[in-house]
Design a protein around this motif. Structure first.
Motif, short mmCIF file in Angstrom:
data_model
loop_
_atom_site.label_atom_id
_atom_site.label_comp_id
_atom_site.label_asym_id
_atom_site.label_seq_id
_atom_site.Cartn_x
_atom_site.Cartn_y
_atom_site.Cartn_z
N LYS A 96 83.78 1.51 106.53
CA LYS A 96 84.23 0.21 106.01
C LYS A 96 83.08 -0.54 105.35
N ARG A 97 81.89 -0.37 105.89
CA ARG A 97 80.73 -1.00 105.27
C ARG A 97 80.41 -0.31 103.93
N GLN A 98 80.58 0.99 103.88
CA GLN A 98 80.39 1.71 102.62
C GLN A 98 81.35 1.16 101.56
N LEU A 99 82.61 0.95 101.96
CA LEU A 99 83.58 0.38 101.03
C LEU A 99 83.12 -0.97 100.51
N HIS A 100 82.66 -1.79 101.42
CA HIS A 100 82.18 -3.13 101.03
C HIS A 100 81.00 -3.03 100.07
N LYS A 101 80.07 -2.14 100.35
CA LYS A 101 78.90 -1.96 99.48
C LYS A 101 79.33 -1.45 98.10
N LYS A 142 85.62 5.26 91.67
CA LYS A 142 86.08 6.58 92.11
C LYS A 142 85.58 6.89 93.51
N VAL A 143 84.29 6.62 93.76
CA VAL A 143 83.72 6.88 95.10
C VAL A 143 84.41 6.00 96.13
N LYS A 144 84.70 4.77 95.75
CA LYS A 144 85.40 3.85 96.66
C LYS A 144 86.78 4.39 97.00
N GLU A 145 87.52 4.86 96.00
CA GLU A 145 88.85 5.43 96.24
C GLU A 145 88.77 6.66 97.15
N ASP A 146 87.79 7.52 96.90
CA ASP A 146 87.60 8.70 97.75
C ASP A 146 87.30 8.29 99.19
N THR A 147 86.48 7.26 99.35
CA THR A 147 86.13 6.77 100.69
C THR A 147 87.36 6.18 101.38
N GLU A 148 88.18 5.44 100.63
CA GLU A 148 89.41 4.88 101.20
C GLU A 148 90.35 5.98 101.66
N ARG A 149 90.47 7.03 100.85
CA ARG A 149 91.33 8.16 101.24
C ARG A 149 90.82 8.83 102.52
N ARG A 150 89.49 8.98 102.60
CA ARG A 150 88.91 9.59 103.79
C ARG A 150 89.18 8.74 105.02
N ILE A 151 89.09 7.43 104.88
CA ILE A 151 89.35 6.53 106.01
C ILE A 151 90.81 6.65 106.44
N MET A 152 91.73 6.66 105.46
CA MET A 152 93.16 6.76 105.76
C MET A 152 93.49 8.10 106.42
N PHE A 153 92.85 9.16 105.94
CA PHE A 153 93.09 10.50 106.47
C PHE A 153 92.62 10.62 107.91
N ASN A 154 91.53 9.94 108.25
CA ASN A 154 90.93 10.05 109.58
C ASN A 154 91.58 9.14 110.61
N LYS A 155 92.56 8.33 110.21
CA LYS A 155 93.22 7.43 111.18
C LYS A 155 94.14 8.20 112.06
#
Length: 155
Positions: A96-101, A142-155
């Motif tokens: 989540k901090r990566q997303l914010h950054k 693009k990196v943000k979208e990839d990170t969001e997908r990873r977060i959603m996948f890991n829930k």
């Protein structure tokens, strides 16, 4: 008046014997943003040129940091830059901090707030064209979208 100038000159000279620490923290390739995000070389080169001196542990100190007063100002910018975002240790940020950054990167690039205007004085090659800004913004999105997908996948 002459005594004041002499005292100031002597103080200026004495201060030069107290340099800043220009030692960079050791490299951590497994935590570096460009490595962990498999950044394409063109984008990586732009980020290295325009961001890494203040936002990584790979700072290249310019010649004017040999003058104490200038070095204090530069070192403060580097410390602040690393505190806000350090690409060299990006992997240690929680997702989540990566997303914010990444959101901040997009905003700073699009609003032309980064790199700082003062940085261009000694680093003309760091000045971003509108095309480079668009490429960086698109890449960070693009990196943000990839990170969001990873977060959603890991829930």
């Amino acid at each position: 008046m002459k005594k004041i100038i002499v005292v100031l000159l002597v103080a200026f000279i004495i201060i030069q014997f107290f340099p800043i620490d220009k030692t960079n923290p050791p490299p951590t390739p497994g935590m570096d943003f460009l490595k962990i995000k498999n950044t394409p070389e063109k984008i990586a080169s732009t980020i290295r040129t325009s961001c890494y001196d203040c936002h990584s542990n790979e700072t290249e100190y310019p010649w004017y940091t040999n003058i104490s007063q200038a070095s204090w100002w530069v070192k403060n910018h580097i410390n602040e830059g690393r505190k806000h975002l350090n690409f060299s240790t990006f992997a240690v940020y929680e997702p989540k901090r990566q997303l914010h950054k990444l959101e901040e990167c997009i905003e700073m690039v699009e609003k032309k707030e980064m790199p700082l205007e003062s940085y261009y004085l000694g680093h003309q090659n760091a000045k971003l064209s509108d095309e480079q800004r668009a490429e960086l913004s698109q890449y960070f999105k693009k990196v943000k979208e990839d990170t969001e997908r990873r977060i959603m996948f890991n829930k």
